[in-house]
Design an enzyme around this catalytic site. Sequence first.
Site, PDB file in Angstrom:
ATOM      1  N   GLU A 143       0.849  -1.182   0.017  1.00 19.31           N
ATOM      2  CA  GLU A 143      -0.414   0.058   0.337  1.00 19.31           C
ATOM      3  C   GLU A 143       0.902   1.519   0.174  1.00 19.31           C
ATOM      4  OE1 GLU A 143      -3.359  -0.231   3.541  1.00 19.31           O
ATOM      5  OE2 GLU A 143      -2.178  -2.344   4.045  1.00 19.31           O
ATOM      6  N   LYS A 201       2.429   5.036   1.366  1.00 18.87           N
ATOM      7  CA  LYS A 201       2.981   5.312   2.471  1.00 18.87           C
ATOM      8  C   LYS A 201       2.760   7.124   2.237  1.00 18.87           C
ATOM      9  CE  LYS A 201       6.251   6.084   6.241  1.00 18.87           C
ATOM     10  NZ  LYS A 201       5.909   7.121   6.333  1.00 18.87           N
ATOM     11  N   ASP A 254       2.010  10.981   3.547  1.00 21.94           N
ATOM     12  CA  ASP A 254       3.491  11.261   3.734  1.00 21.94           C
ATOM     13  C   ASP A 254       2.447  11.780   5.061  1.00 21.94           C
ATOM     14  OD1 ASP A 254       5.023  12.746   5.612  1.00 21.94           O
ATOM     15  OD2 ASP A 254       5.488  13.545   3.457  1.00 21.94           O
ATOM     16  N   TYR A 300      -5.726   2.006   7.033  1.00 17.09           N
ATOM     17  CA  TYR A 300      -5.127   1.170   6.336  1.00 17.09           C
ATOM     18  C   TYR A 300      -4.909   0.055   7.530  1.00 17.09           C
ATOM     19  CZ  TYR A 300      -1.828   3.940   8.634  1.00 17.09           C
ATOM     20  OH  TYR A 300      -1.365   5.756   9.666  1.00 17.09           O
ATOM     21  N   LYS A 319      11.490   2.983   1.995  1.00 19.66           N
ATOM     22  CA  LYS A 319      10.741   5.287   2.074  1.00 19.66           C
ATOM     23  C   LYS A 319      12.049   4.945   0.392  1.00 19.66           C
ATOM     24  CE  LYS A 319       9.622   7.528   4.334  1.00 19.66           C
ATOM     25  NZ  LYS A 319      10.373   8.227   5.694  1.00 19.66           N
ATOM     26  N   CYS A 371      24.190  45.926  -1.814  1.00 21.54           N
ATOM     27  CA  CYS A 371      23.429  45.198  -0.725  1.00 21.54           C
ATOM     28  C   CYS A 371      22.504  44.777  -2.156  1.00 21.54           C
ATOM     29  CB  CYS A 371      22.280  45.598   0.567  1.00 21.54           C
ATOM     30  SG  CYS A 371      20.864  44.922   1.038  1.00 21.54           S
ATOM     31  N   CYS A 412      19.428  47.973  -0.233  1.00 23.44           N
ATOM     32  CA  CYS A 412      19.017  49.318   0.496  1.00 23.44           C
ATOM     33  C   CYS A 412      20.078  49.994  -0.667  1.00 23.44           C
ATOM     34  CB  CYS A 412      19.538  49.162   1.659  1.00 23.44           C
ATOM     35  SG  CYS A 412      21.358  49.128   2.527  1.00 23.44           S
ATOM     36  N   CYS A 418      24.688  42.473   4.142  1.00 28.38           N
ATOM     37  CA  CYS A 418      24.887  43.855   4.815  1.00 28.38           C
ATOM     38  C   CYS A 418      24.804  44.361   5.443  1.00 28.38           C
ATOM     39  CB  CYS A 418      23.039  44.005   3.228  1.00 28.38           C
ATOM     40  SG  CYS A 418      22.341  46.286   3.783  1.00 28.38           S
ATOM     41  N   CYS A 444      18.635  48.595   7.010  1.00 28.24           N
ATOM     42  CA  CYS A 444      18.071  47.781   5.728  1.00 28.24           C
ATOM     43  C   CYS A 444      16.513  47.833   5.931  1.00 28.24           C
ATOM     44  CB  CYS A 444      19.531  46.761   5.201  1.00 28.24           C
ATOM     45  SG  CYS A 444      18.529  45.786   3.911  1.00 28.24           S
TER      46      CYS A 444
END
Length: 726
Positions: A113, A115, A117, A225, A313, A411, A414, A429, A434
């Site tokens: 089956e 798996k 998540d 399951y 997995k 940067c 800024c 920076c 900023c």
Amino acid sequence: MSTDFAARILQLRTLIRHHDYLYYQEAKPEISDQEYDALYAELYRLEEAHPELITADSPTRRVSGAPLSAFVTRKHSLPMLSLDNTYNAADLQRFHEYVSRGLGSQNVCYSIEPKVDGVSISVRYENGVFACALTRGNGKEGDDVSENVKTIPSLPLVLLGEHPPAVFEARGEVFMSSQGFASLNARRLAAGEDEFANPRNATAGTLKQLDPRVVAQRPLDIVFYAQGEIDGLEITSQAELLQKFKDYGLKTQKWLRFANDFSGILAAVDELKNCKSQFPYDIDGAVIKVDDFAQREILGMTAKAPSWAKAFKYEPERCETLLKDITVQVGRTGVLTPVAELEPVLLAGSTISRATLHNADEISRKDIRIGDTVRIEKAGEVIPAVVEVVPGKRPAGSQPFDFVAHLDQRCPSCGSEIVRDPQFVAWRCPNLQCPAQNVRRLEYFAARNALDLQSLGGVVAAALVERGLVSEPLDLFALTLEQLGTLNLGSDDQPRLFGHKNAAKLLAALERTRTLPLANWLQAMGIPEVGAATAFHLGRTHRNLAELAKSPKLLALCEIMSGQDSGLPADRLEELAALLLPLELIKSTSRKNGPPAYVTTSIGPKTAQAVLDFFAADAGQYWLRRLAALGIDPAGGTAAGEASPASGATGNLAGQTFVLTGTLQSMDRETAAARIRALGGNVASAVSRNTTYLVAGENTGARKTEKAQELGIKVINEAEFLALLM
């Protein structure tokens, strides 16, 4: 007359359950949404008019009316174990050989089956009626999340069919579909809240909500399951169990295969891998189980997992795409992080258009160039990473990427001249005002493990800075309901207001921060070298900010660590040790010759000096003045939600130091760290000789485990970790 109402109510409930089954289980609705809504509305009106006829299993009672104060922990009737998992076929073959040896001459059939998540759950029905739902927890007991699980539309509150068993526990996975997750994040962005990182995190966070009304707005779903306690029904195989789930109206996965040997298992696992991106939800592997329950009894189980099942997995997916450009983001401390702008490509079920490049040195090491074809990998991160370049597809005339020249040494936010950090492989920076840094500092200030300002996400932070309402986090306390309510989160051409309801929530959250403990405020301030673990220990060993700012304890820590090997008088060493040992900021170790040596346990001398330097500098003094003006004086103690380990803690984990790595299934890392500290233990970010255990969850990188093995540190899995917490 009341008999007529009771009969109609019963009829409506039966009709609604029937249509729920057709819609959620069979995907074959017989009536329109409007017709369904009309049935529901009629039932609701009748129950309101006749409250004596309301029952807990009515379709209208899915969402309770008030938040919970806390979750109750309850014991599982049968242990809810996790599965051993593997990433390679050789382990899978060894599993098959073990099963074959254990069963001798018996033929074996395996079920395979997907798996899911998601978050494991156990749902209990008594005489066919929903009774409760528990999370996996530590396998022996879990949190009672019944009120939240009841809100899942596809879950029947009453089992279908006649004569249900006295007890029927169905175990499965709560999850969010990819489409539901995308819609949820879109709504959060529209409300100015941060996006969830991935569907699993969103699901886990939702189930931990104390207000079922919030949960009801989230797109949770559930599949089953496995079984827990069953009384009054005999089931002999996995195939029979899955069919019984369907008969009772409990949702199962449509993809299911059976195999009689290793080649059949491997074929099914490969078939699932090739089609898993077509699933409407995330799956991260295949679960292989011996089908026959009598054979399972023969094979038995270990203390951690059944011996008759294995989770395979899948390795993180990779794909190739074009790197069109490299942009640079500015973090809250000014660190500049390069990001790959990619030709959009489908990876692991989602469209990827950006990936992290980490830093300038990483770009040089991998020789990544604009215009390259690159391989990217997604292993649970929000932004996937560029793994490598495909050299054979590099365009002619491409030039190595020069990070500084690309930015013209300025940067991107800024325009200040950027500088190389002498301690780290990073460019920064240096401008503390900023705008990009201000936004990141606001986000950090509002984070869950800091001040937990849930209504203040990245979009709201950016709008506050851009509109000139906030430049420093403490400016938030001067905002009014009108300013926040009319805050434009969109553009001038397409305005999108934050709204007065969200504004009121944020102002209420800000007011609550006044009573949060010192540890939370230290985390929120963004002090160099201070993360959640350090903030916790600083908070528990100091009464308030005023004491910490000129801390004699931190001064003593710096003195004893620098002086014990450089001639510090013995009586002074003893004096310093007498101050620090009861606070568990140091511990004594024996030496072959001479007096004992002292080592730090939770706060090193570098961190201690960084804290002292911060409060001595303008930035720290500014925080102290502003907080005093606001009347905020955080008290020392523990971070919100944690038990207080007194000095000389004697909990189960007293004196032990843990490092957490990888993804834990039963809790997030912050919760795990809180549980460790509540039992007297310490949590560190890096493996060292002071580490007692490295807790290795899923998707663990090799660096920390290799370091632990090199130092002889014990590596434990999640089940072993949970056993230590009991």
